[in-house]
Design a protein around this motif. Structure first.
Motif, mmCIF file in Angstrom:
data_model
loop_
_atom_site.group_PDB
_atom_site.id
_atom_site.type_symbol
_atom_site.label_atom_id
_atom_site.label_comp_id
_atom_site.label_asym_id
_atom_site.label_seq_id
_atom_site.Cartn_x
_atom_site.Cartn_y
_atom_site.Cartn_z
ATOM 1 N N TYR A 15 0.843 -1.209 0.000
ATOM 2 C CA TYR A 15 0.000 0.000 0.000
ATOM 3 C C TYR A 15 0.877 1.257 0.000
ATOM 4 C CZ TYR A 15 -2.443 3.908 2.161
ATOM 5 O OH TYR A 15 -2.920 5.158 2.453
ATOM 6 N N GLY A 18 2.290 1.765 -3.367
ATOM 7 C CA GLY A 18 1.270 2.321 -4.264
ATOM 8 C C GLY A 18 1.025 3.792 -3.994
ATOM 9 N N ALA A 30 0.928 2.321 -9.458
ATOM 10 C CA ALA A 30 0.165 2.345 -8.205
ATOM 11 C C ALA A 30 -0.939 1.292 -8.231
ATOM 12 C CB ALA A 30 -0.425 3.736 -7.981
ATOM 13 N N SER A 33 0.568 -2.191 -7.587
ATOM 14 C CA SER A 33 0.948 -2.405 -6.181
ATOM 15 C C SER A 33 -0.282 -2.565 -5.294
ATOM 16 C CB SER A 33 1.798 -1.227 -5.695
ATOM 17 O OG SER A 33 3.015 -1.156 -6.403
ATOM 18 N N LEU A 34 -1.309 -1.744 -5.522
ATOM 19 C CA LEU A 34 -2.504 -1.792 -4.678
ATOM 20 C C LEU A 34 -3.299 -3.073 -4.904
ATOM 21 C CD1 LEU A 34 -3.577 1.942 -5.033
ATOM 22 C CD2 LEU A 34 -2.638 0.844 -2.997
#
Length: 439
Positions: A15, A18, A30, A33-34
């Motif tokens: 998180y 991101g 982002a 990653s999220l």
């Protein structure tokens, strides 16, 4: 517990990664990653809300709404997603704009498939005028410009997309192609100019003489001769061609004037009809916008019903969850939420039917037949042979005890067909014959 804590820490690390990428407008990175963060821990509310904001920034409003709805269902209290949803839901013009953007983008894709690039470009320009953050809209428009060899326009759209999402692989790939074509153009122009100059040059011995191609050397005698020939040709043209055609031109001018007047009348009639058609189209568009707005409202209400079902299931109120899930329209859910709905429906129905049967059986055993009938009816409608046929047998008995002869006959008959040779089937046959003998 250690493994659980490691998973939570890994989800939070992703998180944070991101969040850093979103701060520098690497929105594609982002999102990656999220999504990975939520794959490890689906209840990471911060990651889910941020993912919705990133989708919203890229113009993907529907994906953003889905993430916020799921977030609110996981944490109903003190959740920023509630404010995000309220802001969009309270703005009907924004909802209508979202619906129009989706439909126009799909129409642009259809135009591309049909080979109508001009119509697709017009449609995408309209979309980007109302939703400038739609990255995939800029990318598709740039791709169409690349196909039409309008590389400068393509570069402009791709730079606009890069301002929104700086590290989007598709944007960077298209931009590289546009830059390569733009770098080739100057050399091509030089080559054309070199060929043109070569055509206007000739050799004189060992020397190359360059002379404009449209200039010729003439002597005074040739100049006078050309003038005499030109005058003679002009007189002949006037005598044989111009004078006879003057009268004919006057007649044709009159006919042309008449024809133009008729054409003007026809054109005006066509314009009037065209305006009438446009008025009808505008009326239909107004009605369409109204219906789409109502459809968006129904979709949001349907998601809220879905959350109510999920809340009841989490609270282990199976009976309420079973009663409420019938109010959810699965056709209005997106693919991800529909998957959740199907899993809930399977679990709830199994437990709900068990609860209904237990309550109905207790009512039957205490000879409270009117109260037993509704629950047994729902059980039989869901699973006709539930509890090895006891549900349908009890339902037939309850109908007979309450005087519902027709349904009693129907359920006795099904009991005989489902379990022939059993004691309950023989009893059902006996009761059926008694009911048939009644006047």
């Amino acid at each position: 517990m250690n493994s659980y804590n490691k998973i939570i820490r890994l989800s939070n690390t992703l998180y944070n990664d991101g969040l850093e990428k979103a701060n520098v407008r690497d929105l594609s990175g982002a999102i990656k990653s999220l999504r990975t963060s939520l794959r490890y821990y689906k209840a990471n509310i911060s990651a889910r809300n941020l993912l919705g904001l990133v989708y919203y920034e890229m113009g993907e409003v529907v994906d953003a709404l889905s993430e916020w709805v799921i977030s609110r269902s996981l944490q109903p209290e003190d959740n920023p997603a509630e404010q995000y949803l309220d802001d969009i839901q309270s703005n009907r013009s924004r909802l209508s704009s979202v619906n129009q953007t989706i439909k126009k983008y799909n129409q642009a894709l259809l135009y591309c498939q049909q080979g109508s690039r001009d119509l697709a470009i017009i449609q995408l320009k309209k979309i980007l005028a109302s939703n400038q953050g739609l990255v995939k809209g800029h990318q598709l428009l740039a791709l169409l410009y690349l196909q039409d060899k309008k590389y400068e326009l393509a570069r402009r759209e791709l730079r606009a997309a890069a301002k929104i999402d700086t590290n989007n692989v598709t944007t960077l790939k298209y931009l590289q192609e546009a830059e390569q074509h733009l770098q080739k153009e100057p050399s091509q122009k030089k080559e054309k100019r070199r060929k043109k100059e070569a055509m206007a040059s000739y050799q004189n011995g060992n020397e190359t003489i360059i002379q404009p191609a449209n200039i010729k050397d003439t002597s005074p005698v040739m100049t006078i001769l050309n003038l005499v020939i030109g005058v003679a040709i002009g007189m002949l043209i006037t005598w044989f061609l111009i004078l006879p055609s003057v009268q004919q031109n006057a007649i044709s001018d009159a006919r042309k004037a008449e024809l133009e007047a008729n054409n003007e009348l026809i054109t005006r009639d066509q314009e009037i009809k065209s305006l009438e058609q446009e008025i009808e189209e505008l009326k239909s568009q107004v009605e369409k916008v109204k219906s789409e707005s109502e459809s968006s409202q129904k979709s949001i209400e349907n998601y809220q019903k879905m959350l109510t079902v999920y809340d009841a299931f989490v609270q282990e109120d199976i009976q309420q969850a079973g009663e409420l899930i019938g109010n959810v329209d699965a056709g209005l859910l997106d693919a991800q939420t529909k998957g959740i709905y199907n899993r809930l429906d399977a679990q709830i129905n199994e437990q709900y039917i068990a609860v209904l049967y237990t309550q109905a059986e207790q009512a039957y055993n205490t000879r409270n037949f009117p109260e037993a009938i509704p629950g047994l009816t729902k059980v039989v409608e869901t699973d006709e042979d539930y509890q090895d046929g006891y549900a349908i047998y009890y339902l037939a008995q309850s109908c007979r005890q309450t005087g519902d002869v027709e349904n009693a006959k129907k359920y006795y008959q099904r009991m005989i067909e489902l379990h022939p040779g059993t004691q309950r089937a023989r009893s059902s046959q006996r009761y059926l014959e008694e009911l048939n003998q009644q006047p």
